[in-house]
Design an enzyme around this catalytic site. Structure first.
Site, PDB file in Angstrom:
ATOM      1  N   MET A  88       9.387 -45.485 -19.712  1.00 45.17           N
ATOM      2  CA  MET A  88       8.986 -46.404 -20.773  1.00 45.17           C
ATOM      3  C   MET A  88      10.100 -46.578 -21.807  1.00 45.17           C
ATOM      4  SD  MET A  88       6.796 -48.449 -21.791  1.00 45.17           S
ATOM      5  CE  MET A  88       5.068 -48.339 -21.359  1.00 45.17           C
ATOM      6  N   GLU A 148      -1.547 -22.792 -25.408  1.00 45.33           N
ATOM      7  CA  GLU A 148      -2.626 -23.272 -26.284  1.00 45.33           C
ATOM      8  C   GLU A 148      -2.672 -24.797 -26.349  1.00 45.33           C
ATOM      9  OE1 GLU A 148      -0.517 -20.857 -27.098  1.00 45.33           O
ATOM     10  OE2 GLU A 148      -1.645 -19.086 -27.746  1.00 45.33           O
ATOM     11  N   LYS A 200      -9.534 -11.938 -39.346  1.00 44.67           N
ATOM     12  CA  LYS A 200      -9.882 -10.823 -38.456  1.00 44.67           C
ATOM     13  C   LYS A 200     -10.931  -9.905 -39.081  1.00 44.67           C
ATOM     14  CE  LYS A 200      -7.702  -7.437 -35.486  1.00 44.67           C
ATOM     15  NZ  LYS A 200      -6.447  -6.803 -35.028  1.00 44.67           N
ATOM     16  N   PHE A 235       2.194 -10.606 -40.489  1.00 47.99           N
ATOM     17  CA  PHE A 235       2.560 -10.846 -39.097  1.00 47.99           C
ATOM     18  C   PHE A 235       1.631 -11.895 -38.482  1.00 47.99           C
ATOM     19  CE2 PHE A 235       2.062  -9.703 -34.536  1.00 47.99           C
ATOM     20  CZ  PHE A 235       3.317 -10.133 -34.126  1.00 47.99           C
ATOM     21  N   GLN A 236       2.205 -12.904 -37.851  1.00 45.78           N
ATOM     22  CA  GLN A 236       1.482 -13.996 -37.207  1.00 45.78           C
ATOM     23  C   GLN A 236       0.519 -14.719 -38.146  1.00 45.78           C
ATOM     24  OE1 GLN A 236       0.008 -12.635 -33.327  1.00 45.78           O
ATOM     25  NE2 GLN A 236       1.985 -13.293 -32.508  1.00 45.78           N
TER      26      GLN A 236
END
Ligand SMILES: Cc1cc2nc3c(=O)[nH]c(=O)nc-3n(C[C@H](O)[C@H](O)[C@H](O)COP(=O)(O)OP(=O)(O)OC[C@H]3O[C@@H](n4cnc5c(N)ncnc54)[C@H](O)[C@@H]3O)c2cc1C
Ligand SMILES: Cc1ncc(C[n+]2csc(CCOP(=O)(O)OP(=O)(O)O)c2C)c(N)n1
Ligand SMILES: [Mg+2]
Lengths: 182, 607
Positions: free
Chosen positions: B485, B66, B178, B128-129
């Site tokens: 760097m 993602e 959802k 959940f999630q």
């Protein structure tokens, strides 16, 4: 809202800087999900100092008024108002410091009292036109309203009696329509 | 879901009847002319993905992470000027987008990010999630929403696109529970948006513009300091016209690169910490500084009190809060760069700047960008050659680190939207997915990703996406075996105590080949041009090239953080024909002079 606590703790007294001033900022904000958090989060994220914060409904049912007393030099206060104006849910931001305004604060003070000290406390209450709202053998609870200075003063007078608990609303303010006291 | 229900909810159905939130989502994206959607599915978005199944108007790109999706959307947005759109699931899918969202916020990139969420009634239950992504992203979005009723969905999407793209652009997130996406309502995409206090100011205040013109007309040592706002506002033509009319030298920030052609005699290249010597000198000694869509970042100003201290400062910015945030300015103008510059053009007179330009040219001669070429590849040489081969006609997407600064210095950018990088957040791992996103939006120019060996490995999984789509992307890794760097800072400021900066790397060529990508490697200077030409000529899908470069090279000039030009360090490599002309092969790149001494062959140092 638990946010104010965390924010108020961030106020560092700092050196007595000449340029740092107290500003009363009045914010009209739409009652949208998370809108207050957005404002509170802004102060926390940018490290701005808040002295007090109050929120309540207004005549417009979709909008609340938040009154924030913040400290900073001109540049910081300018940034605060600009950053607030960037938040989408905000309807209006007014720095009342540049206007003439009326302000009030309410405090509830539960002060330790005995038969000996009770009359003295009542006398102080009377001078400040405070009301007794609760009484017990060992305590008196007073309600006082007024400018922030007046509220500061009554608290100072009550301190020697031992304040058990106290709740202040923080300042609420409105711009004056006409100059001069009513 | 039964077969019949599926047919009933088919997105091909006419408007006016009931649709699910998922269908409304798809329809709304089509109404917003979204062509590409970068995403990754999961439980909370499975219904939305079902609604996408038969849609051909939107190209859904399945990234491999993602974070890759958000950076891809950023690259797409920067290359095209259109908003980048992302769709991910709840919980970990949502939290994986945070870095890309924060990056877009810092660099003013328009994104609309859709996250799945657990059903409304489970929110707050540690379901959940579940992750409070609206809370998590509040400080790093321009605005965000939780949709609590399907009837608000279309309006919310309309607002999100408007907010993301208008004013100072930025990321907007919409959290989609959802159950809301399964609720039904009629679909009617709103034609307009009304927001009570949000109305970006585009036309600058005429009084302020006149005041600015007065200040400019009295200038003898003016400098245009141009930032990303000039590119966001598509103002390159207006900027070029103004600079040429005024005969005013131009320096750009990292994000301003490409707004003004660097081969123009007025160009001074980038300013700031790793800017050119002469642009920093010019800003220090100018009498009028015209800041155009630039935000006085600390990488640019160093010590703010000493930054252009003597100059009258004009600042054009669309965001009122950007003005006088870091540096107090004399003439602020809130407005869109394009419109304000157009208005200024007619009010200013050509300036007498001959002496000033001569002074700057002398600085250019004394302190050009330069490097000593040898058998060992210098990254500067790779970039310079790439700039020459492409003649600036390419979109260069860099990562974060030394290679990023060398690309900014040595490529010589000529066109807007051809330089894409992560500047404000400085996100390693940005280049590969962002370049991938740029290819989805632009096929008119070759797109080149340049990463360090460190940053490439932060999102290398997107190689799979790139190969799957056979994208014509050029993927270059500048391999110095170090987090270069950070190593440079440790060398210069921490007594060369190298702490956790050396990398044990995989065989990058074989890694690229394992993904199914053609791959080359150059290990000596003499091989560089050949590899670059082969890569640029490659037509069959993506091509990868690794350049094994000097391990302990440094980026110069450098003004150490928070300091002034008094502390500016120039490169130790000698100036050609200068005081200690050693006969070494020295290559220089000067902005605005098109004079280059490039050296192909290795010249032994004792020659
Ligand atoms: C390792 C590293 C080193 C770096 N070194 C340097 C360096 O040496 N020099 C350097 O310059 N940068 C450097 N940077 C980048 C730096 O951190 C900043 O990201 C960059 O300087 C900001 O560029 P900017 O001022 O153009 O602002 P941007 O971030 O591009 O912001 C654009 C500004 O324009 C305004 N704007 C947007 N749209 C419009 C419009 N339509 N009209 C008017 N105004 C608009 C915005 O409000 C904003 O103020 C470095 C970054 C990294 C990671
Ligand atoms: C995600 C992230 N982590 C850490 C850093 C700090 N950092 C800045 S530059 C750099 C080194 C980058 O190394 P590499 O990708 O090899 O590029 P080089 O500097 O060698 O060209 C690091 C670790 C960062 N910018 N981003
Ligand atoms: Mg490296």
């Amino acid at each position: 809202m638990p946010m104010s606590q965390a924010m108020l703790n961030t106020q560092a007294p700092g050196p007595a800087d000449e340029k740092v001033k107290r500003h009363t900022i009045s914010i009209l904000v739409q009652n949208k999900f998370g809108a207050f958090n957005r404002i509170a989060g802004l102060f926390a994220a940018k490290g701005y100092n808040i002295d007090s914060l109050s929120v309540g409904p207004t005549e417009d049912e979709g909008v609340s008024r938040m009154t924030i007393v913040a400290r900073g030099d001109d540049q910081i206060i300018e940034q605060i108002t600009k950053q607030l104006n960037k938040l989408i849910d905000i309807v209006k931001v007014i720095d009342l410091t540049f206007e003439s305004f009326v302000d009030r604060e309410l405090v509830l003070v539960k002060v330790h009292s005995t038969n000996d000290t009770r009359p003295e406390i009542m006398q102080i209450a009377e001078i400040f036109r405070a009301k007794v709202v609760d009484i017990s053998p060992k305590t008196l609870t007073l309600e006082a309203t007024g400018s922030q200075q007046k509220v500061d003063a009554i608290i100072k007078m009550l301190k020697p009696f031992a304040i058990k608990e106290m709740a202040r609303t923080g300042r609420v303010a409105l711009k004056r329509e006409f100059q001069g006291e009513v | 879901m039964s077969r019949q229900a599926h047919e009933e909810e088919s997105p091909a159905a006419p408007a006016g009847r009931l649709m699910t939130g998922a269908e409304i989502f798809v329809r709304s994206l089509i109404a917003e002319n979204v062509e590409v959607l970068f995403g990754y599915p999961g439980g909370a978005t499975i219904g939305v993905y079902d609604a996408l199944h038969d849609i051909s108007d939107i190209n859904h790109v399945l990234t491999r992470h993602e974070q890759g999706a958000t950076h891809a959307a950023e690259g797409y947005a920067k290359a095209t000027g259109k908003p980048g759109v992302v769709l991910v699931t709840s919980g970990p899918g949502a939290t994986n987008t945070v870095t890309g969202i924060a990056d877009a916020m810092m660099d003013s990139i328009p994104l609309v990010v859709f996250t799945g969420q657990v059903p409304l009634r489970l929110i707050g239950n540690d379901a959940f999630q579940e992750a409070d992504i609206v809370g998590i992203t509040r400080p790093v979005t321009k605005h965000n929403y939780l949709v609590r009723d399907v009837r608000e969905l279309a309006q919310t999407i309309k607002e999100a696109f408007y907010i993301a793209l208008s004013g100072r652009p930025g990321p907007v997130l919409i959290d989609l529970p959802k159950d809301v996406m399964a609720q039904k309502t009629t679909f009617d995409y709103p034609g307009s948006v009304t927001l009570r206090n949000y109305a970006p100011i585009l036309d600058g205040n005429l009084r302020q513009i006149r005041k600015a013109a007065e200040v400019i007309n009295a200038a003898s040592r003016p400098v245009l300091y141009v930032g990303g706002g000039a590119i966001l506002s598509n103002a390159a033509p207006e900027l070029t016209a103004l600079a040429r009319k005024l005969r005013c030298p131009v320096t750009t920030t990292l994000h301003g690169l490409g707004s003004f052609p660097e081969n123009d005699p007025l160009a001074m290249g980038m300013l700031g910490m790793h800017g050119t010597w002469y642009s920093n000198m010019a800003v220090h000694f100018c009498d009028v500084l015209i800041a155009v869509g630039a935000r006085f970042d600390d990488r640019v100003t160093g010590n703010v009190d000493a930054f252009a201290a003597e100059a009258k400062k004009i600042h054009i910015d669309i965001d009122p809060s950007a003005i006088s945030k870091n540096v107090k300015v004399d003439v602020p103008i809130v407005g869109d760069v394009k419109r304000v510059l157009a208005a200024l053009q007619d009010l200013v007179n050509p300036l007498e700047t001959k002496d000033w330009l001569r002074t700057i040219d002398a600085w250019k001669d004394e302190h050009p960008l330069r490097y000593r070429n040898g058998e060992e590849i210098r990254a500067q040489y790779v970039i310079q050659k790439l700039g020459e081969i492409t003649e600036g006609n390419a979109i260069v997407v860099t990562d974060v680190g030394q290679h990023q600064m060398w690309a900014a210095q040595f490529f010589n950018f000529a066109h807007p939207r051809t330089h894409i990088t992560s500047g404000g957040l400085g996100t390693m791992g940005f280049s590969l997915p962002a370049a991938m996103g740029a290819v989805f939006g632009r096929r008119d120019l070759p797109v080149i990703s340049i990463s360090g060996d460190g940053g490439f490995q932060m999102n290398s999984q997107e190689m799979a996406t790139i190969v799957q789509h056979r994208l014509p992307l050029k993927i270059f890794v500048i391999n110095n075996g170090f987090l270069g760097m950070v190593r440079q800072w440790q060398e210069l400021f921490w007594r060369r105590r190298y702490s956790q900066v050396e990398l044990a790397n995989p065989d990058f060529v074989r890694l690229a080949e394992a993904y199914g990508c053609t791959a080359f490697r150059a290990t000596r200077t003499s091989e560089v041009e050949d590899v670059l030409r082969k890569a640029m000529a490659h037509t069959d899908g993506p091509v990868f090239a690794e350049f094994v470069v000097a391990k302990e090279d440094n980026v110069y000039p450098m003004i150490p953080a928070g300091q002034t030009i008094n502390e500016m360090i120039d490169t130790p490599d000698p100036v050609p024909g200068g005081r200690n002309g050693s006969g070494d092969a020295i290559a220089t790149v000067e902005k605005g002079k098109a004079r280059k001494v490039s050296v192909h062959a290795h010249v032994p140092s004792n020659a």
